[in-house]
Design an enzyme around this catalytic site. Structure first.
Site, PDB file in Angstrom:
ATOM      1  N   GLU A  29       0.923  -1.161  -0.269  1.00  0.00           N
ATOM      2  CA  GLU A  29      -0.030   0.107   0.319  1.00  0.00           C
ATOM      3  C   GLU A  29       0.660   1.297  -0.188  1.00  0.00           C
ATOM      4  O   GLU A  29       1.946   0.897   0.592  1.00  0.00           O
ATOM      5  CB  GLU A  29      -1.004  -0.088   1.118  1.00  0.00           C
ATOM      6  CG  GLU A  29      -0.281   0.145   2.808  1.00  0.00           C
ATOM      7  CD  GLU A  29      -1.605  -0.003   3.770  1.00  0.00           C
ATOM      8  OE1 GLU A  29      -2.309   1.139   3.535  1.00  0.00           O
ATOM      9  OE2 GLU A  29      -1.024  -0.564   5.001  1.00  0.00           O
ATOM     10  N   CYS A  43      -4.301 -12.623 -14.661  1.00  0.00           N
ATOM     11  CA  CYS A  43      -3.722 -12.298 -16.189  1.00  0.00           C
ATOM     12  C   CYS A  43      -4.854 -11.709 -16.630  1.00  0.00           C
ATOM     13  O   CYS A  43      -5.197 -11.372 -17.067  1.00  0.00           O
ATOM     14  CB  CYS A  43      -3.013 -12.835 -16.603  1.00  0.00           C
ATOM     15  SG  CYS A  43      -1.583 -13.779 -15.787  1.00  0.00           S
TER      16      CYS A  43
END
Length: 338
Positions: free
Chosen positions: A97, A123
């Site tokens: 983060e 993906c």
């Protein structure tokens, strides 16, 4: 999932500048391969990947995504202040983060009211983001939405090479981590908009999604490496793709012959060929990305689409399929009318 008023306004990509061929990457593994009785050159011979790209050391995934995002904004001429949401779909992360999106948002100088966040689904995240942003456009919440992806494989590939070069590396470890060496780097971006604002845009008709999450342990990745059961991942992934394709035929009225371009996620030569055989389309109807760029994760599908556009392979009215399989397993086939 169907849309009435969502169009692709622009799509683009950015290539990482450093080409690393498979022989060069495999060179430190020579003693391990010899000790285990495996042939030199197996990385290229088994995958069909001649090379992949790396960014410069320290170059962030968010910086890669920024390159592609800026390219699409400039290409389309859309005022950045009208972009209502920015979504980053990168597997590669600057940090745990904050989000990659907040860095791209700042780099592009987007408005403070532009919502920005990351989504992740291996993906498939880029296509998932198209559906998500498309829903926001269809509901009238925003005029335009920008999706970006920046992948950087240098760290994970180099750490994997280092582990596989150790004297205690055994055959099972090599098999488990071999797929990580197929990863490449690159970036892509797509701008979506409402059809009334971009009448020359390309209609995003919708998508079909199927899950087979009982296979969620077949491909698991960390920041410094991954473990993949390549045989069963191939078997179960192709089976899921066949079911997804059958559902898409029913939903959209496709046949393999009626599709002009398959913009598909590409992992390797055998994966791409098996997918083509199972669905029944010719590889001449796609742009082969894997031989020079490897597996570029969620950036792969928009990179194929962008290269096809660059090569002038798309004409008005062409049917385009955006499709792929993400570890988990999940599969998506989306329909675009160019």
């Amino acid at each position: 999932m169907h849309f009435e008023d969502v169009v692709i306004v622009g799509v683009g990509h950015a290539d990482a500048p450093i080409r690393v061929n498979s022989a060069e990457l495999e060179d430190p593994l020579g003693p391990t391969l010899e000790r285990l009785g495996m042939p030199i050159g197996m990385l290229e011979s088994l995958t069909g990947i001649r090379a992949r790209r790396f960014w410069e050391p320290g170059f962030r995934p968010s910086s890669a995504a920024t390159l592609a995002g800026r390219r699409v904004i400039e290409q389309t001429g859309v005022d950045p202040s009208r972009i209502g949401v920015l979504v980053s779909t990168s597997v590669s992360r600057d940090y745990v983060e904050p989000s990659n999106a907040c860095f791209v948002h700042q780099n592009l100088g987007l408005d403070s009211v532009c919502l920005n966040f990351d989504i992740g689904n291996a993906c498939l995240a880029f296509i998932n983001a198209i559906d998500l942003v498309g829903n926001m456009i269809e509901r009238g919440q925003i005029d335009y939405g920008l999706i970006v992806d920046g992948e950087s494989s240098r760290d994970v590939v180099e750490s994997t090479v280092e582990r596989l070069s150790r004297a205690d590396c055994d055959a099972q470890t090599l098999r488990d981590q071999f797929a990580t060496l197929t990863l490449g780097s690159g970036a892509a971006a797509m701008l979506l908009g409402h059809s009334r604002l971009a009448p020359e845009g390309h209609q995003y008709i919708g998508s079909v999604n199927l899950a087979a999450t009982q296979h969620n342990q077949l491909c698991c990745g960390q920041l410094d490496g991954g473990v993949t059961d390549t045989t069963n991942l191939m078997i179960e992934g192709v089976a899921l793709a066949e079911r997804t394709w059958a559902a898409a035929i029913e939903e959209f009225g496709w046949t393999a012959e009626s599709v002009d371009l398959f913009a598909m996620h590409q992992v390797s030569q055998v994966h791409t060929q098996r997918m083509a055989q199972s669905i029944g389309f010719s590889l001449e109807r796609t742009v082969l990305l894997y031989p020079e760029y490897g597996n570029v994760g969620p950036a792969s599908i928009p990179m194929v689409l962008s290269r096809a556009l660059e090569q002038q392979r798309l004409n008005p009215g062409d049917r385009v399929v955006l499709g792929g399989i993400g570890s988990g397993l999940n599969c998506t086939a989306a329909h675009v009318l160019w």
